[in-house]
Design an enzyme around this catalytic site. Sequence first.
Site, PDB file in Angstrom:
ATOM      1  N   LYS A 170       0.759  -1.364   0.051  1.00 54.34           N
ATOM      2  CA  LYS A 170      -0.093   0.060  -0.018  1.00 54.34           C
ATOM      3  C   LYS A 170       0.779   1.337  -0.139  1.00 54.34           C
ATOM      4  CE  LYS A 170      -2.261   3.281   2.325  1.00 54.34           C
ATOM      5  NZ  LYS A 170      -1.954   4.274   1.093  1.00 54.34           N
ATOM      6  N   CYS A 277      14.104  10.450   5.719  1.00 52.22           N
ATOM      7  CA  CYS A 277      14.267  10.088   6.985  1.00 52.22           C
ATOM      8  C   CYS A 277      15.492  10.234   7.849  1.00 52.22           C
ATOM      9  CB  CYS A 277      13.352   8.895   7.428  1.00 52.22           C
ATOM     10  SG  CYS A 277      14.188   7.469   6.315  1.00 52.22           S
ATOM     11  N   GLU A 374      10.920  17.627  13.861  1.00 49.43           N
ATOM     12  CA  GLU A 374      11.512  17.323  12.618  1.00 49.43           C
ATOM     13  C   GLU A 374      10.842  18.243  11.481  1.00 49.43           C
ATOM     14  OE1 GLU A 374       9.799  13.307  11.119  1.00 49.43           O
ATOM     15  OE2 GLU A 374      11.846  13.222  10.043  1.00 49.43           O
TER      16      GLU A 374
HETATM   17  P1  NDP Z   1       2.049   8.983   7.231  1.00 52.82           P
HETATM   18  O1  NDP Z   1       2.884   8.280   8.316  1.00 52.82           O
HETATM   19  O2  NDP Z   1       0.594   9.613   7.491  1.00 52.82           O
HETATM   20  O3  NDP Z   1       1.934   8.226   5.998  1.00 52.82           O
HETATM   21  C1  NDP Z   1       2.658   7.321   5.467  1.00 52.82           C
HETATM   22  C2  NDP Z   1       1.792   5.999   4.920  1.00 52.82           C
HETATM   23  O4  NDP Z   1       0.955   5.350   6.058  1.00 52.82           O
HETATM   24  C3  NDP Z   1       0.952   6.424   3.925  1.00 52.82           C
HETATM   25  O5  NDP Z   1       1.048   5.308   2.982  1.00 52.82           O
HETATM   26  C4  NDP Z   1      -0.565   6.504   4.361  1.00 52.82           C
HETATM   27  O6  NDP Z   1      -1.269   6.318   3.521  1.00 52.82           O
HETATM   28  C5  NDP Z   1      -0.375   5.330   5.447  1.00 52.82           C
HETATM   29  N1  NDP Z   1      -1.207   5.755   6.851  1.00 52.82           N
HETATM   30  C6  NDP Z   1      -1.511   6.892   7.038  1.00 52.82           C
HETATM   31  N2  NDP Z   1      -2.432   6.531   8.330  1.00 52.82           N
HETATM   32  C7  NDP Z   1      -2.342   5.254   8.589  1.00 52.82           C
HETATM   33  C8  NDP Z   1      -2.918   4.577   9.605  1.00 52.82           C
HETATM   34  N3  NDP Z   1      -3.477   5.073  10.671  1.00 52.82           N
HETATM   35  N4  NDP Z   1      -2.738   3.156   9.572  1.00 52.82           N
HETATM   36  C9  NDP Z   1      -2.074   2.699   8.502  1.00 52.82           C
HETATM   37  N5  NDP Z   1      -1.498   3.471   7.414  1.00 52.82           N
HETATM   38  C10 NDP Z   1      -1.534   4.841   7.368  1.00 52.82           C
HETATM   39  O7  NDP Z   1       2.912  10.264   6.668  1.00 52.82           O
HETATM   40  P2  NDP Z   1       2.578  11.569   5.924  1.00 52.82           P
HETATM   41  O8  NDP Z   1       2.616  11.092   4.710  1.00 52.82           O
HETATM   42  O9  NDP Z   1       1.266  12.136   6.702  1.00 52.82           O
HETATM   43  O10 NDP Z   1       3.577  12.522   6.554  1.00 52.82           O
HETATM   44  C11 NDP Z   1       3.772  13.149   7.464  1.00 52.82           C
HETATM   45  C12 NDP Z   1       5.124  13.061   8.328  1.00 52.82           C
HETATM   46  O11 NDP Z   1       5.639  11.885   8.242  1.00 52.82           O
HETATM   47  C13 NDP Z   1       6.087  14.089   7.653  1.00 52.82           C
HETATM   48  O12 NDP Z   1       5.939  15.343   7.979  1.00 52.82           O
HETATM   49  C14 NDP Z   1       7.463  13.349   7.973  1.00 52.82           C
HETATM   50  O13 NDP Z   1       7.756  13.815   9.276  1.00 52.82           O
HETATM   51  C15 NDP Z   1       7.056  12.039   8.171  1.00 52.82           C
HETATM   52  N6  NDP Z   1       7.440  11.021   7.225  1.00 52.82           N
HETATM   53  C16 NDP Z   1       8.332  10.189   7.418  1.00 52.82           C
HETATM   54  C17 NDP Z   1       9.031   9.414   6.520  1.00 52.82           C
HETATM   55  C18 NDP Z   1      10.196   8.624   6.717  1.00 52.82           C
HETATM   56  O14 NDP Z   1      10.823   8.341   5.823  1.00 52.82           O
HETATM   57  N7  NDP Z   1      10.448   7.994   7.903  1.00 52.82           N
HETATM   58  C19 NDP Z   1       8.526   9.582   5.012  1.00 52.82           C
HETATM   59  C20 NDP Z   1       7.419  10.397   4.759  1.00 52.82           C
HETATM   60  C21 NDP Z   1       7.048  11.135   5.974  1.00 52.82           C
HETATM   61  P3  NDP Z   1      -2.309   7.492   2.713  1.00 52.82           P
HETATM   62  O15 NDP Z   1      -1.009   8.288   1.909  1.00 52.82           O
HETATM   63  O16 NDP Z   1      -3.476   7.062   1.923  1.00 52.82           O
HETATM   64  O17 NDP Z   1      -2.615   8.541   3.995  1.00 52.82           O
END
Ligand code: NDP
Length: 471
Positions: A170, A277, A374
């Site tokens: 996903k 990240c 962050e």
């Molecule tokens: P999220 O953690 O919300 O999303 C990442 C993935 O998780 C997406 O595929 C999303 O789906 C899915 N998702 C969202 N909510 C749920 C849930 N409750 N249960 C299971 N899956 C879920 O990240 P964001 O895109 O909102 O980014 C927000 C913050 O995350 C950024 O500001 C950054 O700080 C951090 N981030 C960290 C990353 C890393 O590499 N560690 C990468 C990206 C972001 P969908 O897109 O359909 O909502």
Amino acid sequence: MQTTFSLFINGQAVQGDRDAFPVINPATEEAFADCPAASPEQVDQAVAAAAEAFKTYQHTPDAERKAMLHKIADLIEANAEELARLVTLEQGKPLALAQMEVGGAIGWTRYTADLDIPVKLIEDSPERLVELHRKPLGVVGSITPWNWPLMIAVWHLMPAIRTGNTFVSKPSSFTPFSTLKLVELINQVVPAGVANIVTGEGGIGRAMTSHPNIQKIVFTGSTPTGQDIMRKAADNLKRLTLELGGNDAGIVLPDADLDKVAPAIFQTAFLNMGQTCAALKRLYVHESQYDDLCQRLAKIASEQKVGPGLDEGVTFGPVQNKAQFDLVSELVEDAKAQGGQILSGGAPLAGAGYFYPPTIVAGLSDGVRLVDEEQFGPVLPVVRYSDIDDAVARANNNVNGLGGSVWGTDIEAARKVASRLECGTAWINNHAEVLPHCPFGGCKMSGFGLEFGEEGLLEYTAPQLLNISRG
Ligand code: NDP
């Protein structure tokens, strides 16, 4: 707008049961294609297909699985140009960086193909032969973010199928296409049902994390989502690998050679427009070199060519999405209000697209949001220190613990400082470097579990002890 991409369930390309949703090109803020949206019933179908396929796929000879991964790498290579363009269109990064991402996807796939699954000899005596074997888990659910969409999908999916699991993928709704294409390619190689993908805005990830027939979730994304996944996973004791956010500190020692470290620090702080990240997100610099290094970083920042990733000569693309762009703007405004000096950038570019130029902020200390939180975007706070113990304490005074770095000429002195950092990877004279053979993961609120190398591979397996009595 018609979508040309499909979900894959049980080896079949299928359309989503729900209305397709538009995906925005961050360089234009316009939708450039529609993405299929799965229903909860289709999530169930994908999991059921993966569970059925697992019954036979888990017994595939190891050599066959290795060969499959090499064939997948060949297909990624053959489709490299299309994949790189897709990554740039959906994610925003300059095409050259997207091409590097595709190169990384190929390299990681081949490295994972060649890894062996070890059998550990525990005892070989007249009484007994005891061996520790590794077995696949079942259906793996992979949930990926929007910063390195193709490469992180490869990081999740290749070890899953290398070790005999099946998967449901996903991708982020912001960047679904390169992963849809990847899973289409994987389906040209693996048996039906091994590789499934469901996309959809909201709810699909949650349907997976609470699904009783998924045995493991591998997740890369934000810490709050990681926490939500961990809560849901308790119901059927899913195994988890959680690679969450970071607020990595870098410490520049007084003997650092600024000619060398300034470009390297810029690269590792602004890698992928800072949306990485394990990018360097807070820089602590000794007072003796503070002004000099700040000026050097600002000069490199001002030399970047900011623009759409497909344009010739562009070195710096947009922020991937509006929410992240707004967060970066908000943190910079707050830093200004707290006395931060903007040495480069400091305001969004006018016109369409989420363009925020690389921004160096000096004169801040801990306790300001830009240092404590962050930013995950193109802005770096540079903090002055005079005492190394104080710098280490400040670097560690954060809920996150993904990576950290020390920059200096005397490597033994740098090593001593690095060993005191509370993080999963401590780099010296580098940051953010991840390699297929180097186990990578965080501590504290940055998550747990490892990716890459043998340690990463074994996270997709359960141990089984074989005890043969010779009595
Ligand atoms: P999220 O953690 O919300 O999303 C990442 C993935 O998780 C997406 O595929 C999303 O789906 C899915 N998702 C969202 N909510 C749920 C849930 N409750 N249960 C299971 N899956 C879920 O990240 P964001 O895109 O909102 O980014 C927000 C913050 O995350 C950024 O500001 C950054 O700080 C951090 N981030 C960290 C990353 C890393 O590499 N560690 C990468 C990206 C972001 P969908 O897109 O359909 O909502």
